[in-house]
Every structure is written in C-alpha cells, then in structure tokens.
Design a protein around this motif. Structure first.
Motif, PDB file in Angstrom:
ATOM      1  N   GLY A   1       0.820  -1.194   0.000  1.00 28.19           N
ATOM      2  CA  GLY A   1       0.000   0.000   0.000  1.00 28.19           C
ATOM      3  C   GLY A   1       0.857   1.248   0.000  1.00 28.19           C
ATOM      4  N   GLY A   2       0.264   2.292  -0.360  1.00 29.17           N
ATOM      5  CA  GLY A   2       0.989   3.547  -0.409  1.00 29.17           C
ATOM      6  C   GLY A   2       0.689   4.271  -1.705  1.00 29.17           C
ATOM      7  N   LEU A   3       1.135   5.463  -1.773  1.00 32.93           N
ATOM      8  CA  LEU A   3       0.831   6.275  -2.938  1.00 32.93           C
ATOM      9  C   LEU A   3       1.870   6.141  -4.039  1.00 32.93           C
ATOM     10  N   SER A   4       3.104   5.888  -3.709  1.00 28.95           N
ATOM     11  CA  SER A   4       4.154   5.890  -4.699  1.00 28.95           C
ATOM     12  C   SER A   4       4.656   4.479  -4.993  1.00 28.95           C
ATOM     13  N   TRP A   5       4.406   4.012  -6.199  1.00 31.80           N
ATOM     14  CA  TRP A   5       4.913   2.711  -6.625  1.00 31.80           C
ATOM     15  C   TRP A   5       6.362   2.826  -7.090  1.00 31.80           C
ATOM     16  N   LYS A   6       6.843   4.039  -7.316  1.00 30.10           N
ATOM     17  CA  LYS A   6       8.213   4.241  -7.804  1.00 30.10           C
ATOM     18  C   LYS A   6       9.257   3.782  -6.797  1.00 30.10           C
ATOM     19  N   ASN A   7       8.885   3.692  -5.527  1.00 33.49           N
ATOM     20  CA  ASN A   7       9.831   3.280  -4.494  1.00 33.49           C
ATOM     21  C   ASN A   7       9.925   1.763  -4.367  1.00 33.49           C
ATOM     22  N   HIS A   8       9.052   1.015  -5.039  1.00 34.59           N
ATOM     23  CA  HIS A   8       9.033  -0.440  -4.945  1.00 34.59           C
ATOM     24  C   HIS A   8       9.754  -1.056  -6.140  1.00 34.59           C
ATOM     25  N   SER A   9      10.440  -2.162  -5.890  1.00 37.35           N
ATOM     26  CA  SER A   9      11.135  -2.868  -6.957  1.00 37.35           C
ATOM     27  C   SER A   9      10.370  -4.129  -7.338  1.00 37.35           C
ATOM     28  N   LYS A  10      10.821  -4.778  -8.395  1.00 42.27           N
ATOM     29  CA  LYS A  10      10.201  -6.022  -8.857  1.00 42.27           C
ATOM     30  C   LYS A  10      10.286  -7.094  -7.771  1.00 42.27           C
ATOM     31  N   ASP A  11      11.401  -7.136  -7.047  1.00 42.68           N
ATOM     32  CA  ASP A  11      11.565  -8.125  -5.979  1.00 42.68           C
ATOM     33  C   ASP A  11      10.557  -7.917  -4.855  1.00 42.68           C
ATOM     34  N   LYS A  12      10.299  -6.665  -4.492  1.00 47.23           N
ATOM     35  CA  LYS A  12       9.307  -6.372  -3.451  1.00 47.23           C
ATOM     36  C   LYS A  12       7.914  -6.799  -3.889  1.00 47.23           C
ATOM     37  N   VAL A  13       7.605  -6.602  -5.155  1.00 46.16           N
ATOM     38  CA  VAL A  13       6.293  -6.974  -5.680  1.00 46.16           C
ATOM     39  C   VAL A  13       6.133  -8.491  -5.652  1.00 46.16           C
ATOM     40  N   LEU A  14       7.165  -9.220  -6.063  1.00 45.36           N
ATOM     41  CA  LEU A  14       7.099 -10.680  -6.042  1.00 45.36           C
ATOM     42  C   LEU A  14       6.990 -11.219  -4.619  1.00 45.36           C
ATOM     43  N   LYS A  15       7.656 -10.561  -3.679  1.00 41.19           N
ATOM     44  CA  LYS A  15       7.556 -10.963  -2.273  1.00 41.19           C
ATOM     45  C   LYS A  15       6.139 -10.709  -1.750  1.00 41.19           C
ATOM     46  N   ALA A  16       5.530  -9.606  -2.173  1.00 41.04           N
ATOM     47  CA  ALA A  16       4.152  -9.310  -1.762  1.00 41.04           C
ATOM     48  C   ALA A  16       3.185 -10.339  -2.348  1.00 41.04           C
ATOM     49  N   PHE A  17       3.452 -10.816  -3.568  1.00 42.80           N
ATOM     50  CA  PHE A  17       2.644 -11.885  -4.159  1.00 42.80           C
ATOM     51  C   PHE A  17       2.637 -13.106  -3.259  1.00 42.80           C
ATOM     52  N   THR A  18       3.812 -13.551  -2.839  1.00 41.68           N
ATOM     53  CA  THR A  18       3.907 -14.772  -2.041  1.00 41.68           C
ATOM     54  C   THR A  18       3.260 -14.597  -0.676  1.00 41.68           C
ATOM     55  N   VAL A  19       3.435 -13.443  -0.074  1.00 41.02           N
ATOM     56  CA  VAL A  19       2.807 -13.183   1.226  1.00 41.02           C
ATOM     57  C   VAL A  19       1.293 -13.178   1.079  1.00 41.02           C
ATOM     58  N   ASN A  20       0.787 -12.612   0.006  1.00 35.61           N
ATOM     59  CA  ASN A  20      -0.655 -12.571  -0.221  1.00 35.61           C
ATOM     60  C   ASN A  20      -1.207 -13.975  -0.440  1.00 35.61           C
ATOM     61  N   VAL A  21      -0.485 -14.826  -1.172  1.00 39.00           N
ATOM     62  CA  VAL A  21      -0.926 -16.203  -1.399  1.00 39.00           C
ATOM     63  C   VAL A  21      -0.967 -16.969  -0.077  1.00 39.00           C
ATOM     64  N   VAL A  22       0.060 -16.829   0.745  1.00 39.92           N
ATOM     65  CA  VAL A  22       0.110 -17.513   2.041  1.00 39.92           C
ATOM     66  C   VAL A  22      -1.044 -17.064   2.925  1.00 39.92           C
TER      67      VAL A  22
END
Length: 77
Positions: free
Chosen positions: A40-61
């Motif tokens: 969450g947050g307003l700026s996606w520019k601060n997130h990397s591809k690795d952070k997004v993939l980690k959020a995917f796995t946490v969301n699945v769990v």
C-alpha cells in the motif's frame, strides 16, 4: 516515456501493458491487485520487482491461511 512513445510491458507478468512506474520497470493493474494490501501507499516508484514478487507470495500464504481458518466462538455484543 513520452506522449507518443510505445507503452511498456509489465515487468512481472510480461503480458499486460504497464500503468505504474516501479523503480526497475512497469507494473500492470492485474499485478497490482495480486499484491493485496502488502504494498500500500501512494508511490509505486519506491518499490522494486523483488518487493512486488515478495508481496505476491505473502498474499498467497495469507489467502491460504484465511481459507483454513475456522472460528470456534463468535462474540456478540
């Protein structure tokens, strides 16, 4: 990315058109939704591809845990 330049493809799924800029690519709306509430947050520019993939796995769990969760008691007013 200019007004008439070619749209970039999502760096996560490599299928859809990216709509938000990440620190190392673009992300599409579907992949943004798959992250759940973990980026969450307003700026996606601060997130990397690795952070997004980690959020995917946490969301699945968390979705798997939610599916197996059965409350034993209901507390009412």
């Amino acid at each position: 990315m200019g007004l008439f330049s070619k749209k970039e493809v999502c760096c996560i799924c490599q299928q859809n058109e990216g709509i938000k800029q990440l620190s190392d690519g673009m992300i599409c709306k579907e992949c943004m939704n798959k992250c759940g509430p973990f980026l969450g947050g307003l700026s996606w520019k601060n997130h990397s591809k690795d952070k997004v993939l980690k959020a995917f796995t946490v969301n699945v769990v968390n979705n798997e845990r939610l599916a197996t969760f059965k409350p034993e008691k209901n507390i009412q007013k």
